[in-house]
Design an enzyme around this catalytic site. Structure first.
Site, PDB file in Angstrom:
ATOM      1  N   LYS A  63       0.843  -1.214   0.000  1.00 21.53           N
ATOM      2  CA  LYS A  63       0.000   0.000   0.000  1.00 21.53           C
ATOM      3  C   LYS A  63       0.873   1.257   0.000  1.00 21.53           C
ATOM      4  CE  LYS A  63      -4.156  -1.883   0.344  1.00 21.53           C
ATOM      5  NZ  LYS A  63      -5.516  -1.757   0.030  1.00 21.53           N
TER       6      LYS A  63
ATOM      7  N   LYS B   4      -3.327 -10.239  -7.200  1.00 30.21           N
ATOM      8  CA  LYS B   4      -4.585 -10.475  -6.483  1.00 30.21           C
ATOM      9  C   LYS B   4      -5.695  -9.551  -7.021  1.00 30.21           C
ATOM     10  CE  LYS B   4      -5.574  -8.557  -2.311  1.00 30.21           C
ATOM     11  NZ  LYS B   4      -6.900  -8.336  -1.783  1.00 30.21           N
TER      12      LYS B   4
ATOM     13  N   LYS C 145     -10.506  -4.668  -4.823  1.00 34.48           N
ATOM     14  CA  LYS C 145     -11.596  -3.744  -5.135  1.00 34.48           C
ATOM     15  C   LYS C 145     -11.131  -2.316  -5.393  1.00 34.48           C
ATOM     16  CE  LYS C 145     -13.300  -4.201  -0.539  1.00 34.48           C
ATOM     17  NZ  LYS C 145     -12.210  -3.847   0.384  1.00 34.48           N
TER      18      LYS C 145
END
Ligand code: ATP
Ligand code: LTN
Length: 340
Positions: free
Chosen positions: A123, A205, A208
């Site tokens: 992130k 992966k 969303k």
């Protein structure tokens, strides 16, 4: 520690089950197969399913959208079959004890441990302009979520395994000093569906918060689902074979199909043997459409009633607070906070 429980092995009914999903985007097929769908394996009055709205603030959110997505995720939990009378379905920010316990646990968590978290590294790369302290201490808030309710089992996808492990470490450290305050939780991760891959980049992966064409959302209309699956990246061969290393796109579609049909990958391979990728994609798309149709119609019904969901969320936040306070009071007492 049971790292990955075997297929179809549901845990003992009497245990506390806890999981959460961030309202950080439209819920994807990956969230559904990897996590949400497994929640109902634990139909039990001790199950808690949370909308992790505080966690989603670690990445910038549009306030109006966040409010909408939080309601929508709560409605989706119910639409997926979780009974809000039996299970505690609630929003994290409605239960202040989460943030309170997180602060205490921050003081029992080492920088070095948090530095090893792969989600933090990923992130931080993705949001290099906003590497905030919340992103760093994210796993501590998650540990607080889990530990507040004396959780036994945490059903999640593979990417969250490391976070459940650090939660166990923090709990064991705390218990080591103060006695048996926290139940030590176990992750529940199903081997074959632990990581559903992106449709556009099948070595990554499905997430969303990635571009729309990389995932199917639970809110996508049938034609959108068919279009996205049709465009899913495969390979230049023509053989339908499960081989995640060399054929990630095809293997991902086989995984999706077998998960939704509750069959093995071998059975799906056999059924489609000799057919082309067109047939595989059509089978996958139709299976997803059929799976989502009843969820989507229940979801619309839930939101059409303007008072139902707010009332459920208020009632369930009160139930969660009652449970959370029990643990928090004990923690405050143990660490020596004066409580007149
Ligand atoms: P974001 O993109 O905002 O990080 P996300 O799609 O990765 O979101 P989370 O809210 O982090 O989703 O995850 C909710 C649950 O879904 C977690 O249990 C997580 O492990 C699981 N999950 C997420 N993506 C997948 C996936 N691709 N395959 C299997 N499980 C998944
Ligand atoms: N970090 C999780 C969401 C989450 C969670 C939890 C999952 C927040 N709190 C407690 C299980 C238990 C994620 O999926 N990104």
């Amino acid at each position: 520690m049971t790292e990955i429980l075997t297929e179809n092995k549901a845990p003992d009914k009497k245990q506390v089950i806890y999981s959460a999903i961030q309202p950080s985007g439209n819920i994807t097929l990956g969230n559904y197969i990897g996590a949400l769908r497994n929640f109902s394996l634990f139909e039990d009055k001790e199950s808690l399913f949370c909308v992790a709205d505080l966690h989603s603030l670690t990445v910038r959110q549009d306030p109006a959208q966040l409010r909408k997505r939080s309601q929508s995720l709560a409605a989706l939990y119910i639409a997926c079959g979780l009974d809000p009378e039996k299970n505690v379905i609630y929003c994290q920010s409605h239960v202040p004890q989460h943030a309170e316990l997180a602060w205490i646990l921050n003081c029992y968590t080492y920088m070095g441990e948090l530095n090893r978290m792969t989600q933090f590294k990923d992130k931080s790369q993705k949001h290099a302009d906003n590497i905030n302290a919340g992103l760093f201490t994210y796993p501590v808030l998650m540990a607080a979520d889990i530990l507040l309710y004396q959780t036994n089992i945490v059903p999640v996808g593979l990417d969250q395994k490391q976070h459940v492990e650090i939660c166990r470490d923090i709990a064991q450290r705390f218990n080591g000093v103060y006695g048996d305050v926290f139940q030590i939780p176990e992750p529940y991760i199903r081997k074959t569906t632990a990581k559903i891959m992106s449709l556009s980049e099948p070595t990554k992966k499905m997430s969303k918060s990635d571009p729309d064409e990389s995932f199917v959302s639970l809110f996508d209309e049938p034609d959108v689902i068919r279009r996205k699956i049709k465009r899913a990246v495969t390979d230049s061969e023509a053989e339908i074979r499960f081989d995640p290393e060399n054929k990630p796109g095809v293997s991902n579609l086989l995984t999706i199909l077998s998960a939704l049909k509750n069959t093995t990958i071998e059975e799906v391979e056999k059924e489609l043997s000799g057919l082309g990728y067109g047939a595989l994609k059509e089978a996958a798309a139709e299976t997803i459409v059929t799976e989502f149709a009843p969820i989507q119609s229940r979801y619309k019904e839930i939101l059409a009633d303007k008072t139902y969901l707010p009332n459920i969320l208020k009632e369930n936040a009160a139930r969660a607070q009652y449970m959370a306070l029990k643990t928090l009071r004990k923690v405050y007492k143990k660490v020596g906070l004066y409580q007149p």
